[in-house]
Design a protein around this motif. Structure first.
Motif, PDB file in Angstrom:
ATOM      1  N   SER A  21     -10.074  -3.147  14.356  1.00 55.49           N
ATOM      2  CA  SER A  21      -9.737  -2.133  13.118  1.00 55.49           C
ATOM      3  C   SER A  21     -11.621  -1.106  13.568  1.00 55.49           C
ATOM      4  O   SER A  21     -11.335  -0.574  13.866  1.00 55.49           O
ATOM      5  CB  SER A  21     -10.285  -3.141  11.780  1.00 55.49           C
ATOM      6  OG  SER A  21     -10.557  -1.870  10.396  1.00 55.49           O
ATOM      7  N   LEU A  24     -11.033   1.310  16.506  1.00 57.80           N
ATOM      8  CA  LEU A  24      -9.833   2.453  16.118  1.00 57.80           C
ATOM      9  C   LEU A  24     -11.098   3.069  14.930  1.00 57.80           C
ATOM     10  O   LEU A  24     -10.537   4.207  14.878  1.00 57.80           O
ATOM     11  CB  LEU A  24      -8.808   1.910  14.804  1.00 57.80           C
ATOM     12  CG  LEU A  24      -8.006   3.104  14.972  1.00 57.80           C
ATOM     13  CD1 LEU A  24      -7.397   3.451  16.303  1.00 57.80           C
ATOM     14  CD2 LEU A  24      -7.091   2.157  14.051  1.00 57.80           C
ATOM     15  N   MET A  28     -11.896   6.644  16.040  1.00 59.16           N
ATOM     16  CA  MET A  28     -11.465   8.099  15.341  1.00 59.16           C
ATOM     17  C   MET A  28     -12.479   8.628  14.593  1.00 59.16           C
ATOM     18  O   MET A  28     -13.168  10.207  14.971  1.00 59.16           O
ATOM     19  CB  MET A  28     -11.037   7.107  13.452  1.00 59.16           C
ATOM     20  CG  MET A  28      -9.761   7.910  12.910  1.00 59.16           C
ATOM     21  SD  MET A  28      -8.480   8.832  13.674  1.00 59.16           S
ATOM     22  CE  MET A  28      -7.810   7.354  13.355  1.00 59.16           C
ATOM     23  N   ASP A 114      -2.843  10.910  14.646  1.00 54.95           N
ATOM     24  CA  ASP A 114      -2.059  10.857  14.849  1.00 54.95           C
ATOM     25  C   ASP A 114      -1.717  10.593  16.413  1.00 54.95           C
ATOM     26  O   ASP A 114      -1.506   9.508  17.031  1.00 54.95           O
ATOM     27  CB  ASP A 114      -0.662  11.974  15.066  1.00 54.95           C
ATOM     28  CG  ASP A 114      -0.320  11.873  13.125  1.00 54.95           C
ATOM     29  OD1 ASP A 114      -0.552  10.825  12.329  1.00 54.95           O
ATOM     30  OD2 ASP A 114       1.041  13.080  13.186  1.00 54.95           O
ATOM     31  N   HIS A 117      -4.292   7.104  16.940  1.00 55.22           N
ATOM     32  CA  HIS A 117      -3.349   6.115  16.805  1.00 55.22           C
ATOM     33  C   HIS A 117      -1.692   6.216  18.113  1.00 55.22           C
ATOM     34  O   HIS A 117      -1.987   4.531  18.572  1.00 55.22           O
ATOM     35  CB  HIS A 117      -2.435   6.186  14.932  1.00 55.22           C
ATOM     36  CG  HIS A 117      -3.128   5.932  14.598  1.00 55.22           C
ATOM     37  ND1 HIS A 117      -2.983   7.027  13.030  1.00 55.22           N
ATOM     38  CD2 HIS A 117      -3.957   5.803  14.399  1.00 55.22           C
ATOM     39  CE1 HIS A 117      -3.772   6.295  12.220  1.00 55.22           C
ATOM     40  NE2 HIS A 117      -4.580   5.439  12.552  1.00 55.22           N
ATOM     41  N   ALA A 120      -3.960   4.402  21.125  1.00 54.61           N
ATOM     42  CA  ALA A 120      -5.017   3.109  20.406  1.00 54.61           C
ATOM     43  C   ALA A 120      -2.888   2.145  20.867  1.00 54.61           C
ATOM     44  O   ALA A 120      -3.214   0.990  21.376  1.00 54.61           O
ATOM     45  CB  ALA A 120      -4.716   2.978  19.246  1.00 54.61           C
ATOM     46  N   ARG A 129       4.839  -2.249  20.385  1.00 54.27           N
ATOM     47  CA  ARG A 129       4.433  -1.761  19.947  1.00 54.27           C
ATOM     48  C   ARG A 129       4.928  -1.773  18.108  1.00 54.27           C
ATOM     49  O   ARG A 129       4.513  -1.915  17.249  1.00 54.27           O
ATOM     50  CB  ARG A 129       4.298   0.130  20.505  1.00 54.27           C
ATOM     51  CG  ARG A 129       3.661   1.193  19.243  1.00 54.27           C
ATOM     52  CD  ARG A 129       3.975   1.843  20.225  1.00 54.27           C
ATOM     53  NE  ARG A 129       4.689   2.763  21.233  1.00 54.27           N
ATOM     54  CZ  ARG A 129       4.589   3.241  22.466  1.00 54.27           C
ATOM     55  NH1 ARG A 129       3.779   1.934  22.934  1.00 54.27           N
ATOM     56  NH2 ARG A 129       5.937   3.527  22.843  1.00 54.27           N
ATOM     57  N   LEU A 133       3.322  -3.374  14.517  1.00 56.58           N
ATOM     58  CA  LEU A 133       3.324  -2.170  13.115  1.00 56.58           C
ATOM     59  C   LEU A 133       4.137  -3.226  12.325  1.00 56.58           C
ATOM     60  O   LEU A 133       4.032  -3.255  11.414  1.00 56.58           O
ATOM     61  CB  LEU A 133       3.936  -0.587  13.696  1.00 56.58           C
ATOM     62  CG  LEU A 133       2.952   0.619  14.577  1.00 56.58           C
ATOM     63  CD1 LEU A 133       3.899   1.476  15.103  1.00 56.58           C
ATOM     64  CD2 LEU A 133       1.481  -0.091  14.368  1.00 56.58           C
TER      65      LEU A 133
END
Length: 159
Positions: A21, A24, A28, A114, A117, A120, A129, A133
């Protein structure tokens, strides 16, 4: 005599989720900063575009307290990306309206989000993947949906 830490038999889920987190969020932040936005500004723009929403509603969607929301909307107004206006359904309420400039930037920021993400998850095989998710969604909609009540709440990481 040196105390030794106990052996850890289970994976450290807190570390794994917190680290991914954090990485990411920092990626971002860097990506959105290139167009002059923060993640919070992006969140407000995107969610204010969909329908007429008050600052309070947008703060709840973005997980922001009132002070942070006011500062975020102030920055959006100063940049000419959004405006506070009277609600069309409740004259006591103020809503956030995205300007044309803000709408164009929201489209660009959505593409950036997008891409961050996708990057990542890009090192994972398609099946992995999809599994990541799927499992994260199961956790978010299941056991990890609601924070526990605590007399000393855990602090969320700073953005």
């Amino acid at each position: 005599m040196t105390a030794m830490a106990p052996a850890q038999n289970e994976p450290d889920l807190s570390f794994l989720l917190d680290h991914t987190s954090h990485v990411l969020r920092t990626r971002m932040a860097v990506a959105l900063d290139r167009i002059g936005l923060t993640a919070r500004m992006h969140c407000v723009l995107v969610h204010a575009l969909g329908e007429e929403r008050t600052q309070i509603q947008l703060a709840e969607i973005g997980g922001m307290d009132k002070t942070t929301m006011v500062v975020t909307v102030d920055a959006l107004e100063k940049a000419g990306l959004a405006e506070r206006r009277q609600s069309s359904t409740d004259r006591r309420a103020r809503v956030i309206v995205v300007t044309e400039k803000g709408a164009a930037l929201a489209q660009e920021s959505s593409r950036i989000v997008d891409q961050v993400h996708a990057d990542a998850l890009g090192s994972l095989a398609d099946a992995d993947r999809e599994a990541v998710l799927r499992v994260l969604n199961l956790l978010v909609k299941g056991d990890l949906e609601t924070p526990s009540e605590s007399p000393r709440p855990a602090r969320r990481a700073r953005q």
